[in-house]
Write a protein that holds these residues in place. Structure first.
Motif, PDB file in Angstrom:
ATOM      1  N   ASP A   1       9.056 -19.398 -14.364  1.00 18.87           N
ATOM      2  CA  ASP A   1       8.986 -19.099 -15.797  1.00 18.87           C
ATOM      3  C   ASP A   1       9.905 -17.943 -16.172  1.00 18.87           C
ATOM      4  OD1 ASP A   1       7.376 -17.463 -14.258  1.00 18.87           O
ATOM      5  OD2 ASP A   1       6.029 -16.996 -15.894  1.00 18.87           O
TER       6      ASP A   1
ATOM      7  N   GLN B   1       5.755   3.857 -15.006  1.00 17.95           N
ATOM      8  CA  GLN B   1       6.636   3.724 -13.851  1.00 17.95           C
ATOM      9  C   GLN B   1       8.011   3.190 -14.246  1.00 17.95           C
ATOM     10  OE1 GLN B   1       7.098   4.244 -10.774  1.00 17.95           O
ATOM     11  NE2 GLN B   1       8.582   2.660 -10.217  1.00 17.95           N
TER      12      GLN B   1
ATOM     13  N   PHE C   1       5.836 -17.098   0.388  1.00 16.87           N
ATOM     14  CA  PHE C   1       5.698 -16.719  -1.023  1.00 16.87           C
ATOM     15  C   PHE C   1       4.437 -17.322  -1.618  1.00 16.87           C
ATOM     16  CE2 PHE C   1      10.065 -16.911   0.365  1.00 16.87           C
ATOM     17  CZ  PHE C   1      10.378 -15.574   0.283  1.00 16.87           C
TER      18      PHE C   1
ATOM     19  N   PRO D   1       2.003 -23.642  -5.386  1.00 14.79           N
ATOM     20  CA  PRO D   1       2.456 -22.498  -6.171  1.00 14.79           C
ATOM     21  C   PRO D   1       1.356 -22.022  -7.114  1.00 14.79           C
ATOM     22  CG  PRO D   1       4.087 -24.265  -6.198  1.00 14.79           C
ATOM     23  CD  PRO D   1       2.870 -24.815  -5.533  1.00 14.79           C
TER      24      PRO D   1
ATOM     25  N   SER E   1       2.089 -18.950 -12.977  1.00 13.90           N
ATOM     26  CA  SER E   1       2.675 -17.630 -13.222  1.00 13.90           C
ATOM     27  C   SER E   1       1.772 -16.754 -14.085  1.00 13.90           C
ATOM     28  CB  SER E   1       4.028 -17.789 -13.883  1.00 13.90           C
ATOM     29  OG  SER E   1       3.894 -18.619 -15.009  1.00 13.90           O
TER      30      SER E   1
ATOM     31  N   ALA F   1       7.217   0.145  -4.948  1.00 12.46           N
ATOM     32  CA  ALA F   1       8.090  -0.631  -5.832  1.00 12.46           C
ATOM     33  C   ALA F   1       7.726  -2.111  -5.839  1.00 12.46           C
ATOM     34  CB  ALA F   1       9.543  -0.464  -5.406  1.00 12.46           C
TER      35      ALA F   1
ATOM     36  N   GLU G   1       5.987  -5.424  -6.499  1.00 13.69           N
ATOM     37  CA  GLU G   1       5.068  -5.907  -7.518  1.00 13.69           C
ATOM     38  C   GLU G   1       3.832  -6.468  -6.821  1.00 13.69           C
ATOM     39  OE1 GLU G   1       5.155  -8.985 -11.266  1.00 13.69           O
ATOM     40  OE2 GLU G   1       6.881  -8.843  -9.948  1.00 13.69           O
TER      41      GLU G   1
ATOM     42  N   ARG H   1      -2.666   1.526 -13.160  1.00  9.05           N
ATOM     43  CA  ARG H   1      -1.468   2.353 -13.052  1.00  9.05           C
ATOM     44  C   ARG H   1      -0.624   1.849 -11.892  1.00  9.05           C
ATOM     45  NH1 ARG H   1      -1.174   4.668 -17.475  1.00  9.05           N
ATOM     46  NH2 ARG H   1      -2.318   6.556 -17.999  1.00  9.05           N
ATOM     47  N   SER H   2       0.693   1.912 -12.066  1.00  7.41           N
ATOM     48  CA  SER H   2       1.561   1.636 -10.926  1.00  7.41           C
ATOM     49  C   SER H   2       2.566   2.764 -10.817  1.00  7.41           C
ATOM     50  CB  SER H   2       2.273   0.299 -11.123  1.00  7.41           C
ATOM     51  OG  SER H   2       3.074   0.334 -12.270  1.00  7.41           O
ATOM     52  N   TRP H   3       2.954   3.067  -9.608  1.00  4.03           N
ATOM     53  CA  TRP H   3       3.914   4.163  -9.409  1.00  4.03           C
ATOM     54  C   TRP H   3       4.615   4.021  -8.074  1.00  4.03           C
ATOM     55  CZ3 TRP H   3       5.811   7.054 -13.041  1.00  4.03           C
ATOM     56  CH2 TRP H   3       6.549   8.187 -12.714  1.00  4.03           C
TER      57      TRP H   3
END
Lengths: 457, 398
Positions: free
Chosen positions: A379, A392, B117, B132, B135, B161, B163, B174-176
């Motif tokens: 997508d 971030q 994946f 799969p 998304s 970094a 995801e 939160r992401s950092w």
């Protein structure tokens, strides 16, 4: 604020303003840019990508067979592939940052994302570049049907959406297979073709349509050793298929022709016109575009999807101005726009050492949430402003803004001149007040590049 | 609060705080208790048979003549049947204290395809399925947050970094990436605060970023203080663990990060040894930095699938099915290997090549969530892990 057309077009439809390239004077100049972009020679052809793929496989296999997977030759070829990724990012950045107008290259990005490919496997990365250069680029200014046909039959797509694995259950290939149970239909390409590439999810097609389309598509495939062959009749499901109420195929030798007829049906459906029109509106105008704009774009669709006619509506639509700065630049666009605003020329971008393009392009994009050539699903990239600006991700943009210019440029411009070059008078009063108060050239440039004015379009 | 941090933070914002409300204090919302959960995703399919070697199974030697040699090859005996890979030696004290455990022969419902994946997506999405992942799918840690009443964005952190689908979804998190260095001069920070003033999206993100970055700097400083100048830089995993621990010592109760490098198709001793050292370092860093909070912490390290039982022609293993997971922490009932051992004899393998899974790997985090956060079975099998067969409580928590 009233924004004049040249600035509006450069910022909303291209990669922003440049101190060395004048913005387009009128809609005709913007549309002419699409034609010129489509006519440009590909930087990498599918045939070249196939050769790289084969060469890589051969050396890799030789090394494995010899029990020396880490032979100097294998290591070297693997390293070359990694370096290529840095080279590819330089090439794309140079194309976009130095394009005359930029709308054409933006459309190359848009359609590459609409037809997302991301096949995995040793040596296959150049195929993604070839897909952009040969399936997308030459077709951005023709009919949607031609674009659809080129994208769905390119090896990168066939590999990515598993079409190379899909075999008709009753095909000669399946009947003679050693392990027949492990050979069969794969619906991936059929489903994404309807859901993501043409009709759109929820457009009233059924699971039965997906399955029938998947059966119709069997035979379409790609093998690296026989790169020119795209149709393998022995893998095709015999008999006719009914998709969206129409019957396709069934004749002895009409396999690939039936598939092409199917593409035409999909390209001509009103759902497709509406779905693609909305996607263009979301990408170029607003995360939540007005229905009127979507209808206006869809109304220009005509037979087979007349893309130049659709673009003509888009570039002169009043909503282009009404939603100014309604979009956040995606990380790739952000960096390309930064290079453009800094006035970098093609040669200095292409001449960047691998290490620097990895750090300031590839790694920076990954940290901003958009790893180069590596979307997480078919997508493609997200459109909403909130998807790209969180603590971030914004921190990475600020970091780039503060650090990249002095690495990329031998001499830094005066921040006040830079603001004028990058934003052309469209900057907010807050930014105009802040920039002259920066303590250093670095801070001044950084504040412009990190500003919401520059990050939005 | 660390005094050094306080002074540093004060200096950083000193000149801007008066002029601009750039720095909003984090609101201390009600917390979901004191228990902590760390989920580590091991990307690349860890070979469970080499990490927790069933050397007591007579078929292991036959199938792996040169890999997973048990105590003979330097592995550490755990219970007379299983032995732990030598690269995890530094975790032996945790095992002896009962703060380290494994579960063997586990897998997600993913079968036959063995794609990293898809396998990772399914593991992180926590749904049943075989292909799969859509998304739009969210991750099971995010769905856990959605079922917890009193959480804020600060409750759960995605660190690094990479995801993490695991934490993606409707609930704010939160992401950092701890390496982020905003490197803003006070004046640039002040100016940006002014520039963003009328744009809530940018203003709020920048405020949070500066606040988080300040705390990240604190972690790095605290880390650097006791070390000699020429000390080796901590591994990437240790860096992510240190950052996670710092957040968990404050408001966070959930943290997640990933460690790559488990895809051992060839030269498995080298590949797996390196990855396991990173994992061990991450766990020991968590133990060290969490201090007293370690006692209420559960660490779970999960991988997308196991590897082939037979070694291949290049001293490695290929993609398989059943594997193992690791659990650590003061809250864990450790010193044991959980799970039913299916055996490696002929006819006992999955498709005659892989370890037969005897339990859904999701059952372990599900039972952990029940124990740590009081999530009931209906929510676990309805929302967090839809359709999961919870089975009997394995009793992994003290």
């Amino acid at each position: 604020m009233t924004v004049q057309f040249p600035e509006l077009a450069a910022i909303r439809l291209g990669f922003g303003l440049s101190p060395v390239l004048p913005p387009p004077a009128d809609p005709a100049a913007v549309l002419a840019d699409v034609a010129a972009t489509a006519a440009a020679a590909p930087s990498l052809t599918t045939a070249q990508a196939q050769q790289m793929h084969l060469h890589f496989r051969e050396i890799d296999k030789k090394a494995r067979d010899a029990g020396t997977p880490d032979s100097p030759e294998a290591k070297e070829v693997r390293r070359t592939m990694v370096d290529r990724r840095a080279m590819f990012s330089r090439l794309r950045m140079a194309d976009c940052a130095t394009a005359q107008v930029g709308f054409g290259e933006r459309l190359v990005q848009f359609w590459s994302d609409h037809f997302t490919v991301n096949p995995q496997g040793p040596g296959v990365a150049p195929m993604v570049v070839a897909f952009v250069e040969e399936a997308i680029r030459p077709n951005i200014n023709g009919s949607f049907l031609d674009l659809l046909t080129a994208a769905e039959t390119h090896p990168a797509m066939l590999l990515y959406l598993d079409q190379t694995q899909s075999v008709g259950d009753r095909s000669p290939f399946a009947r003679k297979a050693k392990k027949p149970k492990q050979v069969g239909l794969n619906e991936n390409l059929a489903r994404e073709m309807m859901e993501l590439h043409t009709l759109g999810v929820g457009a009233g097609y059924t699971q039965q349509d997906v399955r029938q389309l998947a059966n119709l598509l069997t035979g379409l495939g790609y093998v690296p050793d026989d790169p020119d062959q795209r149709y393998f009749p022995r893998r095709a499901q015999p008999g006719a298929e009914t998709v969206l109420g129409q019957t396709f195929g069934g004749g002895r030798r009409d396999g690939i022709d039936a598939i092409h007829q199917m593409f035409a049906v999909l390209a001509n459906r009103p759902e497709t016109a509406k779905f693609v029109a909305r996607k263009l509106a979301v990408h170029f105008v607003a995360d939540e575009p007005d229905d009127a704009l979507v209808s206006d774009l869809a109304a220009a669709w005509g037979k087979n999807g007349d893309l130049p006619a659709v673009y003509a509506v888009l570039v002169s639509h009043p909503q282009l101005a009404q939603h100014f700065r309604g979009k956040v630049r995606q990380p790739f666009d952000y960096i390309a726009s930064g290079l453009r605003a800094l006035g970098m020329d093609r040669q200095s971008i292409l001449g960047l050492p691998d290490q620097q393009s990895r750090r300031w392009f590839n790694r920076a994009m990954a940290l901003m949430g958009q790893p180069f050539m590596n979307p997480s699903g078919p997508d493609g990239w997200k459109e909403a402003a909130e998807a790209w600006i969180n603590p971030q991700l914004l921190a990475q943009r600020i970091d780039w803004a503060m650090s990249a210019p002095r690495i990329l440029l031998p001499e830094l411009p005066d921040p006040r001149n830079f603001m004028q070059a990058a934003l052309g008078g469209t900057e907010s009063e807050l930014l105009a007040r802040a920039v002259p108060r920066a303590e250093s050239i670095r801070d001044g440039l950084g504040v412009v590049l990190a500003s919401n004015d520059f990050n939005r379009r | 609060m660390d005094r050094r941090f306080f002074l540093k933070g004060a200096a950083l914002i000193g000149c801007s705080a008066a002029a601009m409300p750039l720095f909003t204090p984090v609101s201390f919302a009600a917390m979901p208790g004191e228990n902590r959960l760390v989920v580590i995703i091991l990307r690349g399919a860890m070979d469970g048979l080499d990490v927790v070697q069933p050397y007591g199974d007579p078929d292991l030697r036959r199938l792996r003549p040169a890999l997973s040699m048990g105590p003979q090859g330097g592995a550490l005996d755990l219970d007379g049947f299983y032995a732990m890979h030598p690269a995890l030696k530094s975790l032996m004290p945790l095992w002896q204290k009962g703060q380290l455990a494994f579960a063997h022969a586990v897998a997600t419902p993913y079968r036959d395809k063995r794609s990293h994946f898809d396998g990772q997506d399914l593991l992180e999405a926590g749904i049943a399925g075989n292909g799969p992942v859509p998304s739009s799918q969210d991750g099971w840690l995010n769905r856990l947050l959605q079922t917890m009443p009193e959480t804020s964005a600060e409750t759960a952190w995605s660190v690094g970094a990479q995801e993490m689908l695991l934490l993606a979804g409707r609930a704010p998190i939160r992401s950092w990436e701890p390496d982020t260095d905003l490197a803003l001069t006070p004046q640039a920070q002040l100016l940006l605060g002014q520039v963003y003033h009328d744009d809530p999206l940018f203003r709020q993100a920048a405020e949070a970023a500066i606040e988080i970055d300040t705390r990240a700097t604190e972690v790095m400083n605290a880390d650097a203080a006791p070390q000699a100048k020429d000390a080796p830089r901590p591994s990437n995993a240790a860096r992510l663990a240190a950052y996670s621990a710092a957040r968990l010592n404050e408001e966070a109760r959930i943290a997640s990060f990933s460690i790559t490098g488990w895809d051992s198709h060839k030269n498995q001793p080298g590949v797996l040894g390196g990855a396991l050292k990173q994992l061990a370092e991450a766990i020991l860093t968590l133990q060290r930095d969490l201090g007293p909070h370690w006692d209420r912490t559960t660490v779970m390290a999960l991988t997308e699938f196991g590897r082939t039982v037979r070694q291949n022609g290049t001293q490695g293993t290929d993609h398989g099915t059943g594997g193992a997971m690791l659990m650590a922490g003061g809250a864990v009932r450790g010193g044991r290997v959980y799970g039913d051992w299916p055996g490696l004899a002929d006819g006992k393998l999955f498709e005659d090549r892989d370890l037969m899974p005897t339990r859904d790997v999701r059952a372990y985090p599900a039972w952990a969530m029940a124990g740590l956060f009081g999530i009931d079975a209906t929510r676990l099998t309805g929302t967090v892990f839809p359709g999961l067969d919870l089975g009997q409580n394995p009793g992994i928590l003290l």
